[in-house]
Scaffold this motif. Structure first.
Motif, short mmCIF file in Angstrom:
data_model
loop_
_atom_site.label_atom_id
_atom_site.label_comp_id
_atom_site.label_asym_id
_atom_site.label_seq_id
_atom_site.Cartn_x
_atom_site.Cartn_y
_atom_site.Cartn_z
N ARG A 95 0.84 -1.20 0.00
CA ARG A 95 0.00 0.00 0.00
C ARG A 95 0.87 1.25 0.00
O ARG A 95 1.85 1.34 0.71
N GLY A 96 0.50 2.21 -0.83
CA GLY A 96 1.22 3.47 -0.88
C GLY A 96 2.48 3.45 -1.71
O GLY A 96 3.25 4.41 -1.69
N ASP A 140 -11.57 1.60 -1.79
CA ASP A 140 -10.37 1.63 -0.96
C ASP A 140 -9.11 1.45 -1.80
O ASP A 140 -8.10 2.15 -1.58
N GLN A 148 -5.89 4.39 -2.93
CA GLN A 148 -4.48 4.19 -2.61
C GLN A 148 -3.57 4.90 -3.60
O GLN A 148 -2.39 5.11 -3.32
#
Length: 228
Positions: A111-112, A129, A133
């Motif tokens: 993530r990220g 969601d 990201q």
């Protein structure tokens, strides 16, 4: 969301027309676990970190086009990884050949870790969601002039219905529905007489790849007011 996609398209993905030839931005081919948290912050300009979602031969052309700038003297894509479906489909084979890190859906890597997502013939809905990201959102390369032939098999539908004109749409992904969102760019072509779906797919796949990588240094890319 529109503003961040516009900034990304102007500053990076569309600037990739200057990308060179060659291959290689990743070094692994293993299956991602999607368990990392990621600490990288969003970039304000190239080179971009791109996560690609795809499955079939149409998507392969786009993946190869995105992969090329990684070996340019001034790369516009610094990191390219792939999310593939579990089956042994063309995108998975292409990622292996190009030695790109590959994650098996629904795992999408840390993530990220990416600035923007690119989707081509993936066939799975991305959750809100997941979309959030990506600081610059997720682009979809769709082989029709949306809103016509939204959903699966648009090239087959165009041929079966005798469409005289078709094209490619670059749009911003939205959750919960396929091929719904603001249009970033759309181009049309005439369908050749007696053209097969396979022949049309080859034409549109290169067209879509060029659109993603096209550069407009004078005015950038404007998001259409049209909602697909």
């Amino acid at each position: 969301m529109r503003g961040r996609l516009l900034r990304a398209a102007r500053a990076g993905l569309q600037a990739a027309a200057t990308m060179g030839t060659g291959t290689g931005t990743g070094t692994g081919t293993g299956t991602g676990t999607g368990t990392g948290t990621g600490t990288a912050t969003a970039r304000t300009g190239p080179p971009w970190r791109v996560l690609f979602f795809g499955s079939d031969s149409f998507a392969v052309t786009a993946l190869e086009a995105l992969e090329a700038p990684g070996r340019a003297p001034l790369p516009l894509v610094s990191r390219l990884e792939v999310v593939a479906l579990p089956a042994e489909l063309p995108v998975r084979r292409c990622a292996r050949r190009l030695r790109l890190p590959t994650h098996q859906w629904p795992h999408t890597g840390p993530r990220g870790a990416f600035d923007v997502g690119v989707v081509a013939s993936f066939g799975r809905l991305l959750s809100d969601d997941l979309i959030l990201q990506f600081p610059y959102g997720v682009l979809n390369i769709h082989p029709s002039c949306l809103p016509r032939w939204r959903g699966p098999a648009p090239i087959v539908h165009a041929v079966l219905h005798g469409d005289k004109v078709t094209g490619v749409t670059i749009m911003e992904i939205r959750p919960k529905r396929f091929d719904v969102g603001p249009i970033i760019k759309q181009e049309e072509i005439a369908v050749p007489p007696h053209c097969t779906a396979k022949e049309l797919e080859a034409t549109l796949s290169h067209m879509g790849a060029n659109m993603v990588n096209s550069h407009n240094s004078s005015s950038g890319v404007q998001i259409s007011n049209t909602q697909t």
